[in-house]
Scaffold this motif. Structure first.
Motif, PDB file in Angstrom:
ATOM      1  N   GLY A 175       0.801  -1.216   0.000  1.00  0.00           N
ATOM      2  CA  GLY A 175       0.000   0.000   0.000  1.00  0.00           C
ATOM      3  C   GLY A 175       0.832   1.263   0.000  1.00  0.00           C
ATOM      4  O   GLY A 175       1.980   1.279   0.457  1.00  0.00           O
ATOM      5  N   GLN A 176       0.216   2.337  -0.520  1.00  0.00           N
ATOM      6  CA  GLN A 176       0.869   3.636  -0.585  1.00  0.00           C
ATOM      7  C   GLN A 176       0.075   4.657   0.214  1.00  0.00           C
ATOM      8  O   GLN A 176      -1.023   4.385   0.691  1.00  0.00           O
ATOM      9  CB  GLN A 176       0.966   4.125  -2.037  1.00  0.00           C
ATOM     10  N   VAL A 177       0.622   5.872   0.292  1.00  0.00           N
ATOM     11  CA  VAL A 177      -0.079   7.036   0.818  1.00  0.00           C
ATOM     12  C   VAL A 177      -0.459   7.921  -0.363  1.00  0.00           C
ATOM     13  O   VAL A 177       0.365   8.161  -1.259  1.00  0.00           O
ATOM     14  CB  VAL A 177       0.789   7.816   1.818  1.00  0.00           C
ATOM     15  N   TRP A 178      -1.697   8.399  -0.364  1.00  0.00           N
ATOM     16  CA  TRP A 178      -2.212   9.251  -1.424  1.00  0.00           C
ATOM     17  C   TRP A 178      -2.543  10.623  -0.853  1.00  0.00           C
ATOM     18  O   TRP A 178      -3.162  10.725   0.208  1.00  0.00           O
ATOM     19  CB  TRP A 178      -3.470   8.634  -2.031  1.00  0.00           C
ATOM     20  N   GLU A 179      -2.115  11.679  -1.574  1.00  0.00           N
ATOM     21  CA  GLU A 179      -2.420  13.041  -1.143  1.00  0.00           C
ATOM     22  C   GLU A 179      -3.607  13.565  -1.943  1.00  0.00           C
ATOM     23  O   GLU A 179      -3.631  13.486  -3.175  1.00  0.00           O
ATOM     24  CB  GLU A 179      -1.213  13.958  -1.318  1.00  0.00           C
ATOM     25  N   CYS A 180      -4.586  14.120  -1.229  1.00  0.00           N
ATOM     26  CA  CYS A 180      -5.840  14.545  -1.836  1.00  0.00           C
ATOM     27  C   CYS A 180      -6.145  16.002  -1.483  1.00  0.00           C
ATOM     28  O   CYS A 180      -5.829  16.462  -0.382  1.00  0.00           O
ATOM     29  CB  CYS A 180      -7.003  13.681  -1.337  1.00  0.00           C
ATOM     30  N   ASP A 181      -6.786  16.678  -2.406  1.00  0.00           N
ATOM     31  CA  ASP A 181      -7.275  18.033  -2.182  1.00  0.00           C
ATOM     32  C   ASP A 181      -8.714  17.935  -1.693  1.00  0.00           C
ATOM     33  O   ASP A 181      -9.608  17.559  -2.458  1.00  0.00           O
ATOM     34  CB  ASP A 181      -7.223  18.831  -3.482  1.00  0.00           C
ATOM     35  N   PRO A 182      -8.986  18.246  -0.407  1.00  0.00           N
ATOM     36  CA  PRO A 182     -10.342  18.069   0.111  1.00  0.00           C
ATOM     37  C   PRO A 182     -11.335  19.113  -0.370  1.00  0.00           C
ATOM     38  O   PRO A 182     -12.545  18.959  -0.146  1.00  0.00           O
ATOM     39  CB  PRO A 182     -10.151  18.157   1.626  1.00  0.00           C
ATOM     40  N   TYR A 183     -10.860  20.167  -1.022  1.00  0.00           N
ATOM     41  CA  TYR A 183     -11.739  21.262  -1.403  1.00  0.00           C
ATOM     42  C   TYR A 183     -12.395  21.077  -2.769  1.00  0.00           C
ATOM     43  O   TYR A 183     -13.216  21.896  -3.175  1.00  0.00           O
ATOM     44  CB  TYR A 183     -10.974  22.591  -1.362  1.00  0.00           C
ATOM     45  N   GLN A 184     -12.033  20.027  -3.477  1.00  0.00           N
ATOM     46  CA  GLN A 184     -12.673  19.778  -4.761  1.00  0.00           C
ATOM     47  C   GLN A 184     -12.581  18.298  -5.104  1.00  0.00           C
ATOM     48  O   GLN A 184     -11.691  17.589  -4.629  1.00  0.00           O
ATOM     49  CB  GLN A 184     -12.009  20.605  -5.861  1.00  0.00           C
ATOM     50  N   ALA A 185     -13.512  17.842  -5.920  1.00  0.00           N
ATOM     51  CA  ALA A 185     -13.498  16.457  -6.358  1.00  0.00           C
ATOM     52  C   ALA A 185     -12.226  16.161  -7.137  1.00  0.00           C
ATOM     53  O   ALA A 185     -11.694  17.015  -7.845  1.00  0.00           O
ATOM     54  CB  ALA A 185     -14.722  16.182  -7.224  1.00  0.00           C
ATOM     55  N   GLY A 186     -11.717  14.951  -7.007  1.00  0.00           N
ATOM     56  CA  GLY A 186     -10.492  14.573  -7.702  1.00  0.00           C
ATOM     57  C   GLY A 186     -10.107  13.149  -7.391  1.00  0.00           C
ATOM     58  O   GLY A 186     -10.848  12.414  -6.734  1.00  0.00           O
ATOM     59  N   ASP A 187      -8.919  12.749  -7.868  1.00  0.00           N
ATOM     60  CA  ASP A 187      -8.466  11.369  -7.729  1.00  0.00           C
ATOM     61  C   ASP A 187      -7.248  11.196  -6.837  1.00  0.00           C
ATOM     62  O   ASP A 187      -6.789  10.076  -6.637  1.00  0.00           O
ATOM     63  CB  ASP A 187      -8.159  10.788  -9.106  1.00  0.00           C
ATOM     64  N   GLY A 188      -6.654  12.275  -6.342  1.00  0.00           N
ATOM     65  CA  GLY A 188      -5.507  12.147  -5.464  1.00  0.00           C
ATOM     66  C   GLY A 188      -4.225  11.805  -6.209  1.00  0.00           C
ATOM     67  O   GLY A 188      -4.246  11.412  -7.379  1.00  0.00           O
ATOM     68  N   VAL A 189      -3.097  11.943  -5.507  1.00  0.00           N
ATOM     69  CA  VAL A 189      -1.769  11.709  -6.086  1.00  0.00           C
ATOM     70  C   VAL A 189      -0.990  10.764  -5.171  1.00  0.00           C
ATOM     71  O   VAL A 189      -0.901  11.008  -3.961  1.00  0.00           O
ATOM     72  CB  VAL A 189      -0.990  13.036  -6.228  1.00  0.00           C
ATOM     73  N   PRO A 190      -0.424   9.676  -5.692  1.00  0.00           N
ATOM     74  CA  PRO A 190       0.354   8.775  -4.831  1.00  0.00           C
ATOM     75  C   PRO A 190       1.656   9.439  -4.406  1.00  0.00           C
ATOM     76  O   PRO A 190       2.259  10.203  -5.165  1.00  0.00           O
ATOM     77  CB  PRO A 190       0.613   7.558  -5.730  1.00  0.00           C
TER      78      PRO A 190
END
Length: 475
Positions: free
Chosen positions: A221-236
């Protein structure tokens, strides 16, 4: 060191049983199984939004002044209409239920409502969570979805992880991260997805720069960084390692990340950014280049940490871009099922479920000790089992959610005593997780990962729901 907030001094849980049942039922990677079951962390209290909090080590005088926010709460009353026991002055509401669209004022007790907010039914198995503030005084609740995938077989059966890691590469993940968007008065106004296609997203943390780090809990497993202020898919963020990630805490002063691994022989990690990745004075880390390090306990060894702090050192992980369960550093120390982790005033707290312990790493003294151990706890402090998610308030209360146990959130006060904050009844196959506070500190969110409607106007075991605990105005 002697830990500043405390005087000296059941193995795998229901979630793991459910994982085993899921896979031994022949449902590996089965989207039909999921659809057949319904589809698819301001204000006056200044509660920390980071996966940690203040970055200043307190003086002894400051420590003595710490009085827990929940020091004076009373005993739990009988369960309310939502099946939750709370102390006098507290109230609850249900704000999300699996497969239903969120409603502006929360969920009706009697049954699903028509219409709703957003275009995404609430996800199943809601787990770790956080809150970020909105510019208008509202906030966004961020929630992981802990849906198993092919790689999760390697979590339940570690001897198979080499094979299942490969299968996972070719099997789309069914987990996601969803949001509930609140206005200042607590009305829910939107809901959307900020990460999808991942596997077994357990906990994570809100960063100082207000993104969400979501942890995949399987051996690769990895850690994913996400922008909570808009819909999206995140970045590993592969620099944070490949292992059964459970949770993360951030020390923004020293620019360090701490990570737990949920395996029987799991390790405790820290990530040290390259100087160019998180320069001194920078608002954020790029999370693209750094060193993954593993904790090694010295002195008399890890078991001696029950009686006295033991010295620690950090060593670079072996082959950090490969699964760590296959690349164990011989000198590193094993921890039995790493769970929640939190940074607070120079101390990194983390939980291990296999031995029901809460640990404290003193980042200045570079020592580790056990601050709660169920096996040696004496009444009335023996009420906490199934230790899982952690949240620490600015007043030094450690809130511990139970995976199983008595389905409680238990407070460890700064003086070392324990008090139950709440208890969910009628959902014994579930676990409590997802603790996060609204920016003003007056609303606390928590999940029942396997809770749901019972069809008779109440709640029982199901596929997951989110509660809001409304605190008394004078607390």
């Amino acid at each position: 060191m002697s830990h500043p907030f405390f005087p000296q001094g059941n193995r795998w849980k229901r979630r793991d049983v459910l994982r085993t049942l899921f896979f031994t039922a022949g449902a590996v990677g089965s989207a039909s199984w999921l659809s057949g079951c319904g589809g698819s962390e301001g204000g006056g209290e200044s509660l920390p939004a980071v996966g940690g909090g203040a970055d200043v080590t307190p003086s002894p005088d400051d420590v003595e002044k710490l009085v827990g926010r929940f020091q004076d709460i009373g005993p739990l009353r009988d369960a309310d209409i939502h099946g939750v026991r709370t102390p006098e002055g507290f109230a609850t509401r249900v704000v999300a239920i699996n497969s239903e669209l969120p409603q502006p004022d929360g969920m009706a007790v009697s049954g699903p409502q028509t219409g709703g907010i957003g275009n995404r039914p609430w996800h199943i198995f809601p787990d770790g969570a956080g809150v970020v503030p909105r510019d208008n005084g509202g906030w966004i609740y961020i929630s992981n979805s802990e849906v198993p995938g092919a790689g999760s077989i390697g979590f339940t059966f570690p001897q198979l992880s080499g094979l299942t890691n490969v299968i996972e590469e070719f099997t789309p993940g069914l987990a996601q991260v969803g949001t509930l968007v609140f206005d200042p008065d607590g009305t829910i106004v939107d809901s959307y997805t900020i990460l999808s296609g991942t596997t077994f997203n357990c906990a994570g943390c809100v960063t100082p720069w207000k993104t969400w780090l979501s942890c995949e809990e399987f051996p690769n497993g990895q850690v994913w960084e996400c922008d909570p202020y808009q819909a999206g898919d995140g970045v590993p963020r592969p620099t944070l390692g490949f292992f059964s990630h459970e949770a993360i805490a951030i020390d923004p002063g020293e620019r360090l990340l701490y990570l737990t691994e949920d395996m029987p022989d799991g390790r405790f990690y820290r990530w040290v950014p390259d100087p160019a990745d998180w320069p001194e004075g920078s608002d954020r880390a790029a999370l693209q280049a750094g060193r993954l390090q593993v904790l090694c306990v010295g002195g008399e060894g890890v078991d001696a940490a029950l009686d006295a702090p033991q010295p620690i050192e950090w060593m670079d992980a072996l082959n950090p871009h490969e699964p760590q369960d296959q690349n164990r550093l011989q000198q590193s120390t094993a921890f039995d099922g790493g769970e929640g982790v939190w940074f607070f005033k120079g101390i990194v707290y983390f939980a291990t479920k296999g031995d029901n312990r809460i640990w404290a790493v003193d980042t200045a003294a570079q020592t580790i000790e056990v601050v709660y151990d169920l096996a040696t706890a004496e009444a009335p402090n023996d009420i906490l089992s199934g230790v899982d998610n952690l949240f620490v308030t600015d007043q030094g209360d450690i809130l511990v959610a139970e995976d199983g146990g008595d389905m409680q959130v238990v407070v460890i006060l700064p003086d070392g005593t324990l008090k139950p904050l709440l208890q969910i009844e009628g959902q014994d196959a579930s676990e409590v997780a997802g603790i996060a506070f609204s920016p003003d500190g007056q609303r606390m969110y928590f999940t029942s990962d396997r809770g749901g409607r019972n069809g008779f106007g109440g709640f029982t075991n199901g596929l997951g729901m989110v509660y809001e605990l409304i605190l008394p105005d004078d607390l």
